[in-house]
Design an enzyme around this catalytic site. Structure first.
Site, PDB file in Angstrom:
ATOM      1  N   HIS A 189       0.836  -1.200   0.000  1.00 22.60           N
ATOM      2  CA  HIS A 189       0.000   0.000   0.000  1.00 22.60           C
ATOM      3  C   HIS A 189       0.872   1.252   0.000  1.00 22.60           C
ATOM      4  CE1 HIS A 189      -3.190  -2.732   2.040  1.00 22.60           C
ATOM      5  NE2 HIS A 189      -3.017  -2.997   0.761  1.00 22.60           N
TER       6      HIS A 189
HETATM    7  C1  LIG Z   1      -0.724  -7.533  -4.055  1.00 20.22           C
HETATM    8  C2  LIG Z   1      -1.528  -6.324  -3.655  1.00 20.22           C
HETATM    9  C3  LIG Z   1      -2.595  -6.482  -2.782  1.00 20.22           C
HETATM   10  C4  LIG Z   1      -3.374  -5.386  -2.426  1.00 20.22           C
HETATM   11  N1  LIG Z   1      -4.426  -5.575  -1.570  1.00 20.22           N
HETATM   12  C5  LIG Z   1      -5.207  -4.529  -1.238  1.00 20.22           C
HETATM   13  C6  LIG Z   1      -6.350  -4.703  -0.400  1.00 20.22           C
HETATM   14  O1  LIG Z   1      -6.661  -5.800   0.048  1.00 20.22           O
HETATM   15  N2  LIG Z   1      -7.094  -3.598  -0.111  1.00 20.22           N
HETATM   16  C7  LIG Z   1      -6.761  -2.367  -0.563  1.00 20.22           C
HETATM   17  O2  LIG Z   1      -7.472  -1.402  -0.250  1.00 20.22           O
HETATM   18  N3  LIG Z   1      -5.693  -2.173  -1.357  1.00 20.22           N
HETATM   19  C8  LIG Z   1      -4.918  -3.218  -1.706  1.00 20.22           C
HETATM   20  N4  LIG Z   1      -3.825  -3.020  -2.515  1.00 20.22           N
HETATM   21  C9  LIG Z   1      -3.461  -1.647  -2.882  1.00 20.22           C
HETATM   22  C10 LIG Z   1      -4.287  -1.171  -4.057  1.00 20.22           C
HETATM   23  O3  LIG Z   1      -4.160  -2.080  -5.131  1.00 20.22           O
HETATM   24  C11 LIG Z   1      -3.760   0.220  -4.485  1.00 20.22           C
HETATM   25  O4  LIG Z   1      -3.763   1.092  -3.373  1.00 20.22           O
HETATM   26  C12 LIG Z   1      -4.665   0.830  -5.551  1.00 20.22           C
HETATM   27  O5  LIG Z   1      -4.718  -0.023  -6.678  1.00 20.22           O
HETATM   28  C13 LIG Z   1      -4.126   2.190  -5.956  1.00 20.22           C
HETATM   29  O6  LIG Z   1      -4.922   2.686  -7.003  1.00 20.22           O
HETATM   30  P1  LIG Z   1      -4.344   3.745  -8.011  1.00 20.22           P
HETATM   31  O7  LIG Z   1      -5.458   4.060  -8.965  1.00 20.22           O
HETATM   32  O8  LIG Z   1      -3.709   4.848  -7.262  1.00 20.22           O
HETATM   33  O9  LIG Z   1      -3.151   3.002  -8.775  1.00 20.22           O
HETATM   34  P2  LIG Z   1      -3.195   1.692  -9.749  1.00 20.22           P
HETATM   35  O10 LIG Z   1      -4.330   0.772  -9.371  1.00 20.22           O
HETATM   36  O11 LIG Z   1      -1.790   1.181  -9.667  1.00 20.22           O
HETATM   37  O12 LIG Z   1      -3.509   2.330 -11.148  1.00 20.22           O
HETATM   38  C14 LIG Z   1      -2.534   2.991 -11.908  1.00 20.22           C
HETATM   39  C15 LIG Z   1      -2.817   2.639 -13.351  1.00 20.22           C
HETATM   40  O13 LIG Z   1      -2.021   3.487 -14.179  1.00 20.22           O
HETATM   41  C16 LIG Z   1      -1.553   2.713 -15.257  1.00 20.22           C
HETATM   42  N5  LIG Z   1      -0.352   3.381 -15.797  1.00 20.22           N
HETATM   43  C17 LIG Z   1       0.869   3.482 -15.251  1.00 20.22           C
HETATM   44  N6  LIG Z   1       1.686   4.185 -16.046  1.00 20.22           N
HETATM   45  C18 LIG Z   1       0.960   4.564 -17.109  1.00 20.22           C
HETATM   46  C19 LIG Z   1       1.236   5.321 -18.283  1.00 20.22           C
HETATM   47  N7  LIG Z   1       2.443   5.861 -18.504  1.00 20.22           N
HETATM   48  N8  LIG Z   1       0.255   5.510 -19.177  1.00 20.22           N
HETATM   49  C20 LIG Z   1      -0.982   4.995 -18.963  1.00 20.22           C
HETATM   50  N9  LIG Z   1      -1.312   4.258 -17.863  1.00 20.22           N
HETATM   51  C21 LIG Z   1      -0.352   4.053 -16.961  1.00 20.22           C
HETATM   52  C22 LIG Z   1      -1.267   1.353 -14.650  1.00 20.22           C
HETATM   53  O14 LIG Z   1      -1.231   0.356 -15.639  1.00 20.22           O
HETATM   54  C23 LIG Z   1      -2.465   1.206 -13.704  1.00 20.22           C
HETATM   55  O15 LIG Z   1      -3.575   0.613 -14.336  1.00 20.22           O
HETATM   56  C24 LIG Z   1      -3.052  -4.104  -2.913  1.00 20.22           C
HETATM   57  C25 LIG Z   1      -1.984  -3.950  -3.812  1.00 20.22           C
HETATM   58  C26 LIG Z   1      -1.228  -5.041  -4.175  1.00 20.22           C
HETATM   59  C27 LIG Z   1      -0.085  -4.848  -5.161  1.00 20.22           C
END
Ligand SMILES: Cc1cc2nc3c(=O)[nH]c(=O)nc-3n(C[C@H](O)[C@H](O)[C@H](O)COP(=O)(O)OP(=O)(O)OC[C@H]3O[C@@H](n4cnc5c(N)ncnc54)[C@H](O)[C@@H]3O)c2cc1C
Length: 257
Positions: free
Chosen positions: A184
Site C-alpha cells: 500500500h
Molecule cells: C498484491 C496487492 C494487494 C493489495 N491488496 C489490497 C487490499 O486488500 N485492499 C486495498 O485497499 N488495497 C490493496 N492493494 C493496494 C491497491 O491495489 C492500491 O492502493 C490501488 O490499486 C491504488 O490505485 P491507483 O489508482 O492509485 O493506482 P493503480 O491501481 O496502480 O492504477 C494505476 C494505473 O495506471 C496505469 N499506468 C501506469 N503508467 C501509465 C502510463 N504511462 N500511461 C498509462 N497508464 C499508466 C497502470 O497500468 C495502472 O492501471 C493491494 C496492492 C497489491 C499490489
C-alpha cells in the site's frame, strides 16, 4: 509553484504483527477467502490516549484468515522444530494447522526524507529516467510499529496460544518490497489546501494546470492506517462529479485562493 511539490509525501504502511502456535486447535487455514478478517480500531488514529507514547497514529489490528498456502507457510514452524526429515514433516503438519497471525496495518505519515524523484542514473528503453523511491521508516513509524507489535503479542497471549512471538517491519531498515511487506503506497502528487505544500486541490485538480486531474492513491498525503482502495474509489467519484458538475460548465481552477 504547486508542481515543485511533485514527489513529496511518499508514504507506505507500517506492518507489525504477532504470531502464535496453538497446541491442538486445528484451524484449517485452507478454508478461507482473500479478504476474510476481523479488525479492531481501538489502537488506530486518534482512538486512544497517546500521552507519553512519543508517536501519533497507530494501526488497525486484524486477525486474518485469508490464506493457507502449503508451501508459503512451510517456513512457519514452532520454535525448536527439526529443520529437516521426518521430524520436520511432523512439525510442519502440526504447525500448519495450529498457526495464526494478528497483524497491524499501521499509519505512515509524510516525512521530508521520504520522496519520489527522477533517477539520475537509470533510464527506461525510451531513454526516460526511471522513478526513484527514497524511503525508510521514520522514527514515528518505528515507535508506533513497536507499540502495535506489542499489542498484537498481548492479544495473542490472551488467546492462550502455546507459543507467541511478534515483529515489525519498522524494526529494520526498509529493504524494498518483499512478499511480506505492505503493498500500500501513497503520495507523490498529494492534494491539499495550500499550493505551497500540495500539488493538487481537494478535487485532485492541479493547482497550476486546471485541466490536469491526477486520481488515485498518489494524491493521499498520508496512510491513515487503512487499506487505500475504497478511499481511492470515493475520491475518484468525487473528482468525476466535480468535473461533470462544475469544471465542464466553467473550465478553470475549482478552488480559488
Ligand atoms: C498484491 C496487492 C494487494 C493489495 N491488496 C489490497 C487490499 O486488500 N485492499 C486495498 O485497499 N488495497 C490493496 N492493494 C493496494 C491497491 O491495489 C492500491 O492502493 C490501488 O490499486 C491504488 O490505485 P491507483 O489508482 O492509485 O493506482 P493503480 O491501481 O496502480 O492504477 C494505476 C494505473 O495506471 C496505469 N499506468 C501506469 N503508467 C501509465 C502510463 N504511462 N500511461 C498509462 N497508464 C499508466 C497502470 O497500468 C495502472 O492501471 C493491494 C496492492 C497489491 C499490489
Amino acid at each position: 509553484m504547486g508542481n515543485c511539490k511533485v514527489g513529496r509525501a511518499f508514504t507506505f504502511q507500517t506492518l507489525s504483527w504477532g504470531f502464535m502456535f496453538f497446541e491442538n486447535e486445528y484451524l484449517n487455514p485452507f478454508m478461507n477467502t482473500g479478504a476474510l478478517a476481523t479488525q479492531i480500531d481501538d489502537f488506530n488514529g486518534d482512538n486512544f490516549d497517546h500521552t507519553g507514547l512519543g508517536f501519533i497514529g497507530g494501526a488497525g489490528i486484524q486477525s486474518l484468515s485469508n490464506q493457507g498456502l502449503p508451501i508459503g507457510m512451510a517456513g512457519l514452524l514452532p520454535q525448536g522444530s527439526p529443520q529437516w526429515g521426518k521430524g520436520w514433516k511432523q512439525a510442519f503438519q502440526k504447525g500448519y494447522q495450529n498457526y495464526a497471525q494478528i497483524q497491524g496495518q499501521g499509519t505512515s505519515f509524510a516525512h521530508r526524507e521520504q520522496f519520489l524523484d527522477l533517477d539520475p542514473t537509470y533510464r527506461d528503453r525510451f531513454g526516460q529516467p526511471l522513478l526513484r523511491i527514497t524511503f525508510d521508516y521514520n522514527e514515528n513509524d518505528r515507535r508506533s510499529g513497536r507499540f502495535i507489535r506489542d499489542k498484537c503479542v498481548e492479544i495473542a497471549r490472551e488467546m492462550g496460544a502455546a507459543q507467541v512471538g511478534g515483529d515489525s517491519f519498522a524494526e529494520r531498515p526498509y529493504s524494498g518490497y518483499t512478499p511480506w511487506d505492505s503493498s500500500h503506497v501513497q503520495g507523490g502528487v498529494v492534494m491539499g489546501e495550500d499550493p505551497r505544500t500540495s500539488v493538487q486541490n481537494r478535487f485532485q485538480q492541479n493547482w497550476d494546470v486546471p485541466n490536469l486531474f491526477v486520481i488515485g492513491a498518489s494524491s493521499f498525503p498520508n496512510n491513515a492506517g487503512y487499506n487505500p482502495t475504497v478511499a481511492v474509489g470515493a475520491t475518484t467519484l468525487w473528482t468525476a462529479k466535480a468535473i461533470t458538475d462544475l469544471y465542464l460548465k466553467n473550465p478553470g481552477p475549482l478552488v480559488r485562493l
